[in-house]
Design an enzyme around this catalytic site. Structure first.
Site, PDB file in Angstrom:
ATOM      1  N   ASP A 104       1.481  -7.490   4.619  1.00 45.45           N
ATOM      2  CA  ASP A 104       1.214  -7.065   6.114  1.00 45.45           C
ATOM      3  C   ASP A 104       0.600  -7.897   6.898  1.00 45.45           C
ATOM      4  O   ASP A 104       0.799  -7.702   8.266  1.00 45.45           O
ATOM      5  CB  ASP A 104       0.407  -5.676   6.085  1.00 45.45           C
TER       6      ASP A 104
ATOM      7  N   ARG B 293       1.311  -0.092   7.987  1.00 50.01           N
ATOM      8  CA  ARG B 293       0.644   1.355   8.559  1.00 50.01           C
ATOM      9  C   ARG B 293      -0.424   0.998   9.607  1.00 50.01           C
ATOM     10  O   ARG B 293      -0.493   1.975  10.340  1.00 50.01           O
ATOM     11  CB  ARG B 293      -0.027   1.907   7.296  1.00 50.01           C
TER      12      ARG B 293
ATOM     13  N   HIS C 263      11.060  -0.748   0.070  1.00 52.58           N
ATOM     14  CA  HIS C 263      10.439  -1.847  -0.684  1.00 52.58           C
ATOM     15  C   HIS C 263      11.224  -3.247  -0.839  1.00 52.58           C
ATOM     16  O   HIS C 263      10.835  -4.166  -1.469  1.00 52.58           O
ATOM     17  CB  HIS C 263      10.411  -1.372  -2.163  1.00 52.58           C
TER      18      HIS C 263
END
Ligand code: ATP
Length: 770
Positions: free
Chosen positions: A158, A202, A290
């Site tokens: 991320d 997220r 994924h």
């Protein structure tokens, strides 16, 4: 019973979500530990292994990590471990460590894993005390383990850790996303469709934002900068605008954590419905899921994890009981040690700011670079902001030229520069086919090679390799007079030169010719773009990352080809001119056995020593890796010991025990589509060049411009900064920084990394035999 420690024992583990590059970190920690006289232990399955102990803590020998660099995921496993969240779990972990004699841990994971690690370290004295009080261990047993050393490596796709520009894995993940979006682009354009693509993130929009920049998406949703009230109309207006200008496909990228300013979730389906209902666009949703995690690490993640792993071991050995727990970071091009808990606290404060709807703060707390990227992206996605337009008298005619061999990133950089010009009201002018193109100008063909750029023409260049406006090695000096006439005729107010050492040389020639020609008294800015990465003033050139990726894919494939046949060594010839950058960085990324570079040359002792080393290497390799071994030789490393000659010498001397082959990837190395890193840096650096021209030179007379040393300069990454360095003047690059004979910088920043390649391959030092 704890064994008395003869050597320090360093544990390495991967924890949290897996990310490409973790294996490179494990390999580097293991081998560097051994090199520094320590023993290395792998803790399997993250903290679970530490808590359970037994077979999950295993000593690692040099050969155990062979082949790790090219493997995806993490080979020592990872897990989320609830027991380690509890004190009893950490107590068990501490006991296991003392029993195995491990007093230092290198942990590669996300902020959760690193928080756990720091907690473990701060609790350590208390845990030791408790283990003695409860009789689990004796005071003598714990005596040598008074302090625990922890070093963090950030492994996460991320890129959500503050204080570092990149986390191990984020660029590999970005590659996967961009390759998927590039493919979707083709089908979207064919059917004139809309696509909404959901990517991971997220709490962090790095992947979504960078993918949008790298693929030229029309709109992006990220958690740190939610769209303003009325975003539905804003997004539809932007897409309608793009369509009206002829765009055949529309792409929106959305981070999985996207929300509006009231923190109400924005979903991919919601965006799709809007595009379908309001704009009547046939729109599809693609959730990448994924696939973003999987696969091999790209070159950047391989060398980053390797250098950071090496630095982690050094940090362990430098640590005192007072040293705060470090995390190994990278800023621009510099590997650094930062305070782990400060970095974690900063990371958490971004999530906190988002939770409190303080989005300005969230953007501020991310790295400066992130905000810059966001603003630059906004400029390229909506080029008609009336507020950003300059008044008439400040608008300029800015020429862009490509010089030298093509390199990935030339087109995206040109596109970004054009977008910036259009937004500000400048006139962007492309000079086609380099200086010879300009010099071929005839009065009867006035606009042959000099053309004003239109957005629709340049917009698709966002992911195009090569040079759409044409590039040429020819220099202004071939016809300086004609060059000056053309500068005057087309009234260039500034020139952006995108290219390698020739672009640098061309700018230098123009600067020096200012004495004869006033037309050159304009800002001349070089944006380095060359696979060789040999431009003075910068540690990074556009195209070099693309080339490294191509090169490592080539090496991986060729090495794999040996696995089904006999033992084989490949001597692979890399480009790079007289600079060994490519060979060295590729060597770090593939774990080359040896790297031959022009800076060191090649001699008979070296070859003899490496053949001996190969013999030992194959003898020790008990089938652990039957894949081939790689020697990288830069094309100009020696005129006598050519790639074929070296391969033949190895074959001869191996006497049938192993084989050797030569391979020359040649121009294949220049790559197809530019890598995401080259694309996003192209945008950032091109826009910085344009801003630099505006900020420093608008309003100045030609004489004032010529007197300003920065009016002929190179933009570059130097250590942890992006800087402009003048070409001329006493301290300028022409006089102090350039090796004109060998066409490379005098001080090549990467030379110190060359020894790391040797250390990690176990190659004996050259003094041993020469
Ligand atoms: P990712 O970025 O993939 O989420 P992460 O390292 O943040 O990676 P987490 O699931 O948060 O992933 O943490 C991984 C493991 O680290 C946990 O399962 C737990 O064992 C340990 N851990 C996390 N936070 C703590 C904590 N506060 N105290 C002790 N251990 C922790």
């Amino acid at each position: 019973m704890a064994t008395p420690i003869k050597k320090r024992r360093i544990g390495v583990m991967t924890s949290g979500g897996d990310s490409p590059g973790m294996n490179g970190a494990v390999r580097a920690v293991v081998r560097m530990s051994i090199y520094r006289g320590c023993e290395a232990y792998a803790i399997y399955e993250g903290y679970e292994g530490l808590v359970q102990g037994g077979d999950l803590i295993k000593e690692m020998k040099w050969e155990d990590v062979r082949g790790y660099l090219s493997r995806g995921g993490t080979l020592i496993g990872t897990a989320r471990c609830m027991a380690f969240m509890e004190r009893w779990g950490r107590l068990k972990a501490a006991k296991n460590m003392v029993e195995r004699g491990i007093d230092a841990l290198v942990i590669c994971g996300g902020d959760g894993s690193l928080t756990g690690a720091d907690k473990f370290r701060s609790e350590w004295p208390g845990l030791m005390k408790e283990l003695v009080e409860t009789g689990e261990l004796t005071a003598e047993e714990v005596e040598p383990y008074k302090h625990l050393n922890i070093v963090g490596l950030v492994g996460s796709i991320d890129n959500d850790m503050s204080g570092t520009d990149a986390t191990i894995g984020c660029y590999s993940s970005l590659e996967r996303i961009c390759s998927a979006v590039d493919d979707v682009f083709d089908t979207a354009a064919s059917h004139q469709r809309g696509f909404v693509i959901e990517v991971m993130g997220r709490h962090c929009g790095w992947l979504a934002l960078m993918a949008s920049i790298a693929t030229g998406a029309d709109f992006v949703f990220i958690p740190e900068k939610p769209p303003r009230v009325g975003w539905e109309t804003q997004m539809c207006d932007i897409i309608t605008n793009h369509r009206s200008r002829g765009k055949r496909r529309s792409i929106v990228i959305i981070a999985e954590g996207a929300h509006d300013i009231e923190l109400k979730k924005i979903t991919a389906n919601q965006v799709k419905d809007l595009l379908t209902d309001r704009l009547k666009l046939d729109t599809r949703v693609t959730v990448l899921g994924h696939t973003q995690r999987g696969g091999q690490a790209c070159s950047y993640d391989r060398w980053l994890s390797t250098l950071q792993g090496v630095e982690a071991v050094n940090a362990v050995l430098d640590a005192t009981p007072e040293t705060p727990t470090p995390v190994i970071t990278i800023r621009e091009n510099k590997i650094e040690r930062s305070n782990l808990m400060e970095a974690v606290a900063l990371t958490k404060s971004v999530s906190e700011a988002i939770k409190n709807k303080d989005f300005d703060k969230a953007m501020r707390l991310r790295d400066v670079e992130f905000k810059e990227y966001y603003n630059s992206y906004m400029i390229t996605t909506s080029t008609d902001h009336p507020k950003l337009r300059l008044p008439e008298e400040k608008r300029r005619r800015i020429a862009i030229i490509h010089v030298g061999a093509p390199a990935g990133g030339m087109n995206p950089a040109t596109r970004a520069a054009v977008a910036y010009c259009l937004t500000r009201g400048h006139t962007p002018i492309a000079i086609h086919n380099g200086f010879p193109g300009l010099q071929r100008h005839h009065d009867d063909k006035p606009l042959g090679s000099v053309r004003v750029c239109k957005w629709l023409d340049v917009d698709p260049w966002v992911n195009e390799g090569g040079s759409e406006i044409g590039t040429n090695r020819g220099l202004p000096s071939i016809d300086m007079k004609k060059t000056a006439e053309c500068f005057e005729l087309y009234k260039f107010d500034a020139l952006l030169l995108i290219g390698g050492f020739e672009a640098f040389t061309a700018a230098s020639e123009l600067r020096k010719a200012r004495a004869q020609y006033d037309a050159f008294k304009i800002p001349l800015v070089v944006l380095p773009a060359t696979v060789s990465n040999n431009v003075p003033g910068t540690e990074y050139s556009l195209g070099s990352d693309t080339c490294l990726n191509t090169l490592i894919n080539f090496c991986d494939a060729i090495r794999q080809s040996a696995s089904s046949s006999r033992r084989r060594v490949f001597v692979i010839e890399t480009q790079g001119g007289r600079s060994g950058y490519l060979a060295t960085m590729a060597g770090l990324s593939v774990g080359a056995l040896a790297v031959y570079i022009p800076e060191e040359g090649i001699n008979i002792h070296m070859i003899a020593r490496d053949i001996e080393f190969l013999r030992e290497n194959f003898a020790n390799d008990q089938g652990a890796s039957r894949a081939g071994k790689i020697i990288l030789r830069n094309e100009r490393a020696s005129s006598t010991y050519t790639t074929q000659v070296i391969a033949d010498m190895i074959k001869e001397e191996a006497r049938g025990r192993f084989e050797s082959r030569s391979a020359v990837p040649g121009h294949y190395q220049q790559g197809g589509k530019p890598s995401p890193m080259d694309r996003i840096r192209a945008l950032r650096m091109a826009i910085k060049c344009m801003q630099f021209i505006e900020d420093h030179f608008i309003g100045k007379s030609p004489t004032e411009i010529a007197e300003d040393e920065l009016s002929a300069s190179v933009i570059g990454i130097q250590g942890s900064e992006v800087v402009f360095t003048p070409l001329g003047g006493e301290e300028g690059l022409e006089a102090t920084g350039t090796d004109w004979v060998d066409r490379r910088p005098k001080n090549e920043f990467w030379m110190s990394m060359k020894s790391t390649v040797d250390i990690l391959s176990g190659r004996p030092k050259s003094t041993d035999c020469c």
